[in-house]
Design a protein around this motif. Structure first.
Motif, PDB file in Angstrom:
ATOM      1  N   VAL A  81       1.099   1.565   0.648  1.00  0.00           N
ATOM      2  CA  VAL A  81      -0.176   1.125   0.099  1.00  0.00           C
ATOM      3  C   VAL A  81      -0.148  -0.319  -0.406  1.00  0.00           C
ATOM      4  N   PRO A  82       0.857  -0.750  -1.165  1.00  0.00           N
ATOM      5  CA  PRO A  82       0.820  -2.133  -1.657  1.00  0.00           C
ATOM      6  C   PRO A  82       0.794  -3.170  -0.544  1.00  0.00           C
ATOM      7  N   GLY A  83       1.431  -2.868   0.585  1.00  0.00           N
ATOM      8  CA  GLY A  83       1.459  -3.854   1.659  1.00  0.00           C
ATOM      9  C   GLY A  83       0.393  -3.657   2.709  1.00  0.00           C
ATOM     10  N   ALA A  84      -0.011  -2.427   3.012  1.00  0.00           N
ATOM     11  CA  ALA A  84      -0.959  -2.148   4.093  1.00  0.00           C
ATOM     12  C   ALA A  84      -2.359  -1.874   3.585  1.00  0.00           C
ATOM     13  N   GLY A  85      -2.523  -1.605   2.299  1.00  0.00           N
ATOM     14  CA  GLY A  85      -3.847  -1.336   1.753  1.00  0.00           C
ATOM     15  C   GLY A  85      -4.430  -0.054   2.299  1.00  0.00           C
TER      16      GLY A  85
END
Length: 354
Positions: A81-85
């Motif tokens: 989630v933090p990198g791919a949203g």
């Protein structure tokens, strides 16, 4: 899933085809400026794909292990989630599909509902996230995999039912052969015993007649052996005229006066085998048990009746008559066997509806 309840042997290959949808995750992560979250996300995607295929390929699954695997996959989704949203929500489709295939429906359906709700709510509540139809994808993926699961289970039950029917057919065939062997040997050995006793009595009275009876014994033994062999092969037949002739010979050897029909032309083909077995069983009982002096056999197109004047009321529950009853019922007919109501003797009657 296979017909035995496990997954297909190469089901992971089919599952691997759908991993190309993770390309959106990979693309978003490659564009992530933060190196730490980029590397963490890419490793998480790779491990997620490998873990998903591993769980699909497992041929024996326990519910606890499936839940452990799903928990780990969800943890890998969180790491993306933090990198791919919002692109990380793609993974929820795989988790829902895996749950619908491997968990009991009472557990998989609530989990799929939670994942659907998450895929619908998060894009609307998290800043910068867009609704890319992940909720609909989770719903459709869950329904599709559940349908596949139900089809596989129906196939498994069908195969199990076919195996059960095959086993039952084998058991029925064994019972049929056993009944036929009982009827054949019971009749043949009874006649052999009677002729042997007669030949023994004739040795000191009429040697030529004794030789004839012994020759008949040899013929009867050979015929009985041939009948047993052909019955075991399932090709044995029985003819009504042949049984009438055999009854005449057996009753004569037992010194029983016989009133037999001269022909069986009026009996339709569909009834001939049943009537032949009826005459064979009834005459065997007469020779073996009844001590009768006279026997009458009457034939009509839909009925055969054998009446003797011996000791009636015996052997109604014998194996031979039980088998004959099953044959009659199988042909839609009815067997009546018992003591004569108008005097001594025993009556066997088989009727078949016109």
């Amino acid at each position: 899933m296979t017909a035995t309840g496990g997954p297909p042997r190469f089901g992971w290959v089919f599952a691997a085809v759908w991993l190309f949808y993770l390309g959106g995750n990979v693309g978003a992560l490659l564009n992530q400026p933060n190196v730490y979250w980029r590397v963490t996300g890419l490793i998480s995607v790779a491990v997620f794909a490998a873990g998903f295929l591993f769980l699909v390929a497992r041929r024996r699954r326990r519910t606890v292990r499936v839940w452990l695997g799903i928990t780990l996959l969800l943890a890998l989704v969180a790491l993306q989630v933090p990198g791919a949203g919002d692109h990380a929500l793609t993974c929820l489709v795989y988790v829902a599909a895996l749950a619908m295939v491997n968990l009991p429906i009472g557990q998989s359906a609530p989990l799929a509902a939670i994942l659907f709700a998450g895929a619908e709510i998060l894009p609307r509540t998290v800043d910068g996230w867009a609704d890319r139809g992940y909720g609909l994808a989770v719903l459709l993926g869950s329904l599709a995999t559940y349908g596949i699961r139900m089809a596989a289970e129906r196939q498994r039950r069908l195969i199990a039912a076919q195996l059960e029917l095959a086993d039952r057919a084998v058991a029925d065939e064994r019972a049929r052969i056993a009944a036929d062997l009982h009827d054949i040997l019971g009749h043949s050995l009874t006649v052999v015993t009677v002729k042997a006793e007669l030949a023994q009595r004739l040795l000191d009275v009429d040697i030529e007649r004794a030789r004839k009876e012994l020759a008949d014994l040899e013929t009867l033994a050979r015929d009985a052996l041939a009948d047993v062999r052909t019955t075991a092969l399932g090709v044995r037949g029985i003819s009504l005229p042949g049984e009438i002739a055999a009854a005449r010979e057996a009753l004569a050897a037992a010194n029983v006066e016989a009133d037999l029909p001269g022909a069986a032309d009026e009996v339709p083909t569909r009834n001939r085998e049943l009537f032949a077995w009826t005459i064979r069983e009834a005459v065997t009982n007469v020779v073996r048990h009844s001590r009768a002096r006279h026997v009458r056999v009457q034939l009509t197109p839909d009925c055969v009746e054998i009446v003797d004047d011996g000791a009636g009321g015996v052997f109604v529950t014998g194996q031979g008559l039980s088998g004959l009853r099953r044959r009659a019922e199988g042909a839609g007919g009815r067997l009546v066997a018992g003591a004569c109501a108008d005097g001594p003797g025993f009556r066997v009657r088989v009727e078949v509806p016109r």
